[in-house]
Structures are given as C-alpha cells and as structure tokens.
Design an enzyme around this catalytic site. Structure first.
Site, PDB file in Angstrom:
ATOM      1  CE  LYS A  30      -8.807  -9.579  -1.933  1.00  0.00           C
ATOM      2  NZ  LYS A  30      -8.987  -8.102  -1.849  1.00  0.00           N
ATOM      3  CE  LYS A  88       0.185  -5.702  -0.136  1.00  0.00           C
ATOM      4  NZ  LYS A  88      -0.766  -5.104  -1.119  1.00  0.00           N
ATOM      5  CE  LYS A 132      -5.621  -1.782   5.438  1.00  0.00           C
ATOM      6  NZ  LYS A 132      -4.891  -1.891   4.167  1.00  0.00           N
TER       7      LYS A 132
END
Length: 483
Positions: free
Chosen positions: A178, A342, A345
C-alpha cells in the site's frame, strides 16, 4: 494450538492457565502446561510460532474453560459493501451464531489510514451495521457494535504498540504494497496509521480474549503479530502478576520452617525429661510421611506440627492465543475482472465487483462482462483458470450447493449458459438481503440504539482486559479504582 519450538525440546504454550509444576530438563512434550520457571527464562528470539488452521466444520465450539469459543470479526466501512464482503465474511458469520460467542464490529478506526470524507464515513458506518443485520446477524445472539464506540480499542493499541518492534511492522506485506501504491500515485508518504494497522488489529482481537479469528490470506501476517504480542505480554507481564504471591509463599514457608524447628527442639527437650524419669509414653499423634525436595522420606515431623500450605493459584495469561478460523468455502472472493485479485470495494473499476445494493439488471450486466477464458467446460482446481474457480465458488455459495454438485452440473457447460445461471443465483440470493437492508436504512434511530447497546456489552469484556493489562504493566490505579 500454538507451539513454541525451542531446541532441543518442544513446549506447547497453553491457551488457558499455566500452573507451577517443576520438571527436569530436557522436558518432554507437554500437552497442556508449561512451567513457570521455563516460561520466565524464555527469550522471544528462541521461538518460531506455528499455528493450526481451524476448519469451520471441525472446530470444537467450547474451549477448555467450558464456555463457548469466542469469535471476533469485522469489516471496514469504506466504499459500498460487496458480494465478496457478504460471501467471504457475513454469510459465514450467520452460520456461526448458534455455536460460538460472537463479537461483530464495524471497523471504523481502520478506515481512516488514508484520505476519507468524514460525512461519508459516518453514513458508511451505519450502512455497514445495517448490512450486518440484513445478512442475518441476530443482535440477540451476537454482539454488534462500532469499534470507535469502545475506547478500550485505542487504549490497548497504545499499550501493545509500546512493546512492538518496528521491524515487525515495516516488513508487513500490506504495508509495503500500500505504501508503494501511495507513492506511485503521487499521494505522498504513507501515514503512521497504515504502519501501526496490525497493532490496532491485534488490540481488537486480544481485547475480547478471542479464540478464533476468521481471516483471509491477506490478513494472516496481521494475526501473526497478534500472536507474537500475546506471547510477549503473557511472558513478560502475566508472570509478574504472581511475584507478590511467590514472595508471600516463600515467606510463609520460611515462617513454618522456623516454627517446625522450634517445635522439634521442644519435643526433644520433653523426650529427654521423659527418658530421665524412665517413663515411656506412646506418641499421642501419628507421624506422617513428608517428602523433602530430594525425594527422601522424613518421619521426624508429627502431624500436629504441619500446616497445609495454600494451594498455588494458576497464572492466568493476560491474553488468549487466537487461532485462524477458515470457513468451509468462500474465504476469499476474487475480482470479476481478475481471478487472482481480491474483490475490493475500493477498486476504481466498479465492474470488478458486485455491490450488495446493485439492481438485478446491473448484476446481470456485470456478470456477462466478467473476465473468462476460451476453454470449454468448467472445472475446479486449474491454476491456469483462476476466474473459473472464482465464478464456480460464487455460484456454489449463492445456490447453496456442494462443490461436487456444482462440478457435476457445470462440467460440460460453456460460459454463456453458465453466466445466466450464475446471475440468476446471485440475484435470488441477494433479493431478501437487499429488501431488509432498505428497511433498516429507513430506521436510523433503531440502528443507533442497537449499536449503543452492543458497545455497552462489548465494553464490559474489553474494560476487564484493559484493567488486567494496566495492573500487570504497573500503572497506578486511579483513586476510585483503589480498594
């Protein structure tokens, strides 16, 4: 079961109480207990943690303390809830309610490690709670609450952080990934919250003395941090909680030893007097076997001079050692556009996921456009066809069928007919959830009251843990806390 591997012998570290039983080294494999002396001499560098992955259909529902095993899980209120959130987490939570003690949390503190809109966070938190209930979570069976409503989460996070080596955190795969993406996108440097995310997650888990944690593959490293911290605190602080008791017991033994010596001297004097008067008297009190530390028998101390020492109380670990809980299926639902990633959202491509609020038409369009291959026939387990595995898993879970049933039904199907079958199964499965979700959205006061009640219930358990940790770490109790 957590194993501490130390050469040349193994010790199984308990998830329950540790009792003071001495044994000679090298020690055998202990199935339940480790000794105080052994634990107090351990160094964290001597061990490698290993864990068994607990399958949902094989895990016993009661722990060794006789209560239902406790599960904690939660979802961040970021973006729109997806089919992946539901199949990978919420659907399995519903199945766990009758057999486990459950704490289901809306993880709003984890949602602020990057830029966010405060207004959207507030609404998304309530939306996620509504989704929990719409999915079938029963507040009468499970505790549903918002993470930030229980201050003990951040309190314990700080206590844990003060004992967490920095190199544990900077090597976390999610932090590296990240932070690299933030730098590549021109978003500046990663923030401290992203680095300490695993510590907060550890606090979430350890706070409720959790037995089982449902996590996906991407969270396994974080759970490892929780285990490492649980071990460190149990080793470094739980043992200290009994130091005063050890000192009192040692003093008690010394006093009794002196008392026994004095009584023995008095008895010897009486015997001398009796022998001089040549009066033989049968001892009024039977003698008792007493084993000394060397294992030799000593018959010199009569029963009347012995006082039973207080039983050593168990050393209760500050934290239970959590285990990974993997549901039978659906632990990780993948993207519709990439079977190796994955379903997220937060992904910029809305076509990569099915949102739980998507209409039937939108669901059909997304499934028709999802990525597939040109191979005829649909089979499980082909590493070259990750999208096939993913779509078959989604169909299996939404249709309520076994893996074998799906394999038999879809073995000779082409993608066109299967996509229609999959879309129909997803739409029908989500229809009642969407209806209840919309009803709950119209009752914000009901949701807020329910979350407040859940936070009160959770705080009882959480505050008890924090109080024990504070005491073990040496903090001065507030005046109102003193006896």
């Amino acid at each position: 079961m957590i194993k501490l591997l130390r050469r040349p012998f193994n010790v199984i570290y308990p998830t329950c109480n540790v009792y003071a039983h001495n044994f000679q080294r090298p020690a055998p494999l202990l199935k339940t207990y480790a000794t105080i002396d052994d634990l107090s001499s351990l160094n964290s560098g001597d061990f490698v943690f290993e864990h068994e992955q607990v399958q949902g259909d094989k895990s016993p529902t009661f722990n060794e303390l006789g209560r239902k095993k406790r599960i904690l899980s939660g979802v961040q209120p970021t973006g729109k809830p997806t089919l992946g959130n539901y199949l990978g987490a919420l659907k399995n939570w519903v199945d766990l309610q009758d057999n486990y003690e459950n704490f289901f949390c809306v993880m709003d503190l984890h949602a602020i490690t990057a830029n966010y809109d405060p207004k959207e966070l507030r609404q998304a938190t309530r939306d996620m709670a509504a989704l929990y209930l719409a999915s079938g979570i029963d507040p009468k069976k499970s505790t549903v609450f918002v993470q930030s409503h229980v201050p003990a989460h951040t309190y314990l996070c700080w206590l844990l952080a003060c004992q967490t080596p920095v190199n544990w955190l900077i090597r976390q795969a999610q932090f590296v990934d990240k932070s690299n993406r933030i730098s590549a996108s021109g978003g500046g440097e990663a923030r401290t919250g992203l680095l300490t995310y695993p510590v907060l997650m550890a606090a979430d888990i350890l706070l409720y003395q959790t037995d089982l944690v449902p996590v996906g593959d991407d969270q396994r490293q974080h759970l490892q941090v929780a285990k490492e911290l649980a071990f460190r605190f149990n080793r470094d602080f739980a043992l200290r909680m009994k130091e005063r008791e050890k000192e009192e017991r040692a003093r008690f033994k010394a006093e009794k030893r002196l008392q026994q010596q004095q009584q023995q001297q008095q008895q010897q004097q009486q015997q001398q007097v009796q022998s001089q008067s040549q009066q033989q008297q049968e001892p009024a009190i039977a003698e008792r076997h007493v084993l000394d530390k060397g294992g030799k028998e000593d018959f010199s101390i009569p029963l009347s001079t012995l006082t039973i020492l207080p039983k050593r109380s168990p050393i209760e670990p500050l934290f239970r050692m959590p285990e990974i809980f993997t549901p039978p299926a659906g632990a990780r639902v993948m993207s519709l556009q990439d079977g190796r990633s994955k379903m997220s959202k937060s992904h910029p491509n809305d076509g990569s996921r099915i949102n739980l609020t998507d209409s039937a038409d939108v669901i059909q369009q997304k499934i028709r456009r999802c990525k597939t291959d040109s191979v005829k026939g649909l089979v499980w387990g082909d590493p070259e066809r990750p999208e096939c595995d993913n779509l078959l898993t989604i169909y299996q879970l939404c249709a309520g069928k076994t893996k074998e049933e799906v394999a038999d039904q879809c073995r000779d199907m082409s993608w066109g007919p299967f996509k229609e079958l999959l879309a129909e199964a997803v739409i029908e499965h989500l229809r009642p959830i969407q209806g209840k979700y919309m009803d709950l959205q119209r009752e914000p006061e009901y949701l807020d009251d329910l979350l407040a009640n859940g936070a009160e219930t959770a705080a009882v358990v959480a505050d008890r843990t924090v109080e024990r940790v504070r005491s073990a770490m040496g903090f001065l109790p507030a005046k109102r806390e003193r006896k």
